[in-house]
Scaffold this active site. Structure first.
Site, PDB file in Angstrom:
ATOM      1  N   ASP A 106       0.840  -1.191   0.000  1.00 41.58           N
ATOM      2  CA  ASP A 106       0.000   0.000   0.000  1.00 41.58           C
ATOM      3  C   ASP A 106       0.881   1.249   0.000  1.00 41.58           C
ATOM      4  OD1 ASP A 106      -3.218   0.510   0.884  1.00 41.58           O
ATOM      5  OD2 ASP A 106      -1.843   2.198   1.075  1.00 41.58           O
TER       6      ASP A 106
ATOM      7  N   GLY B  93     -15.610   3.605   3.496  1.00 35.70           N
ATOM      8  CA  GLY B  93     -14.226   4.046   3.326  1.00 35.70           C
ATOM      9  C   GLY B  93     -13.551   3.553   2.063  1.00 35.70           C
TER      10      GLY B  93
ATOM     11  N   HIS C 241     -10.323  -5.163  -3.461  1.00 34.91           N
ATOM     12  CA  HIS C 241      -8.993  -5.456  -2.911  1.00 34.91           C
ATOM     13  C   HIS C 241      -9.131  -5.818  -1.448  1.00 34.91           C
ATOM     14  CE1 HIS C 241      -9.857  -1.163  -2.635  1.00 34.91           C
ATOM     15  NE2 HIS C 241      -9.177  -1.159  -1.489  1.00 34.91           N
TER      16      HIS C 241
HETATM   17  P1  5GP Z   1      -9.740   1.520   0.047  1.00 36.24           P
HETATM   18  O1  5GP Z   1      -9.894   2.766   0.841  1.00 36.24           O
HETATM   19  O2  5GP Z   1     -10.350   1.636  -1.337  1.00 36.24           O
HETATM   20  O3  5GP Z   1     -10.215   0.273   0.771  1.00 36.24           O
HETATM   21  O4  5GP Z   1      -8.201   1.290  -0.132  1.00 36.24           O
HETATM   22  C1  5GP Z   1      -7.475   1.816  -1.185  1.00 36.24           C
HETATM   23  C2  5GP Z   1      -6.022   1.711  -0.795  1.00 36.24           C
HETATM   24  O5  5GP Z   1      -5.244   1.894  -1.961  1.00 36.24           O
HETATM   25  C3  5GP Z   1      -5.581   2.758   0.216  1.00 36.24           C
HETATM   26  O6  5GP Z   1      -5.069   2.120   1.376  1.00 36.24           O
HETATM   27  C4  5GP Z   1      -4.527   3.560  -0.524  1.00 36.24           C
HETATM   28  O7  5GP Z   1      -3.462   3.952   0.299  1.00 36.24           O
HETATM   29  C5  5GP Z   1      -4.082   2.606  -1.614  1.00 36.24           C
HETATM   30  N1  5GP Z   1      -3.622   3.277  -2.814  1.00 36.24           N
HETATM   31  C6  5GP Z   1      -4.213   4.335  -3.435  1.00 36.24           C
HETATM   32  N2  5GP Z   1      -3.519   4.656  -4.530  1.00 36.24           N
HETATM   33  C7  5GP Z   1      -2.465   3.798  -4.598  1.00 36.24           C
HETATM   34  C8  5GP Z   1      -1.382   3.651  -5.528  1.00 36.24           C
HETATM   35  O8  5GP Z   1      -1.240   4.374  -6.522  1.00 36.24           O
HETATM   36  N3  5GP Z   1      -0.495   2.661  -5.271  1.00 36.24           N
HETATM   37  C9  5GP Z   1      -0.618   1.821  -4.189  1.00 36.24           C
HETATM   38  N4  5GP Z   1       0.317   0.870  -4.034  1.00 36.24           N
HETATM   39  N5  5GP Z   1      -1.629   1.940  -3.306  1.00 36.24           N
HETATM   40  C10 5GP Z   1      -2.536   2.923  -3.507  1.00 36.24           C
END
Ligand code: 5GP
Length: 117
Positions: free
Chosen positions: A31, A93, A100
């Site tokens: 992440d 969130g 994922h």
């Molecule tokens: P969500 O909030 O959708 O459950 O989690 C999305 C996750 O993707 C977040 O923890 C965020 O830090 C991660 N994330 C967002 N953009 C990127 C990126 O460009 N690369 C990586 N490796 N992680 C990302």
């Protein structure tokens, strides 16, 4: 045609990421904004927007992802203490609308707490 998701772009190597594991069905990346010393994302190649959009035809894929979570946790040496989180929907969130599974480890988790307010 709708644009590829951020994670599809990572799978297609259009955006760089720190790749921990990859096979023909999924990828695991670190992440970019870790919420724990160990924080990786297990992402199916199939761009299912959110968990609630998965259907019966995704049964084997969802099983594959869960098995890979365990395998990746073993590889990372955190198999005895990790948390798996799936945020489903903006209200929970979710920021990236491509399914994922977060694997979080090497931090202390309050017993019985799900980190909700
Ligand atoms: P969500 O909030 O959708 O459950 O989690 C999305 C996750 O993707 C977040 O923890 C965020 O830090 C991660 N994330 C967002 N953009 C990127 C990126 O460009 N690369 C990586 N490796 N992680 C990302």
């Amino acid at each position: 045609m709708s644009e590829d998701s951020l994670f599809t772009k990572i799978i297609n190597r259009e955006i760089p990421a720190d790749i921990v594991y990859e096979d023909d069905q999924c990828i695991c990346i670190k992440d970019i904004n870790p919420q724990a010393p160990t924080h990786v994302l297990v992402i199916p190649a199939k761009p299912i927007a959110k968990l609630a959009d998965a259907s019966d035809e995704d049964k084997a894929l969802l099983g594959h992802l869960m098995l890979k979570v365990g395998e990746i946790a073993r590889t990372l040496g955190v198999e005895d203490a990790f948390r798996v989180v799936v945020n489903n929907g903006a209200g929970a969130g979710q920021q990236v609308f491509h399914l994922h599974l977060h694997i979080l480890a090497n931090k202390s988790f309050d017993e019985g707490s799900l980190g909700m307010r």
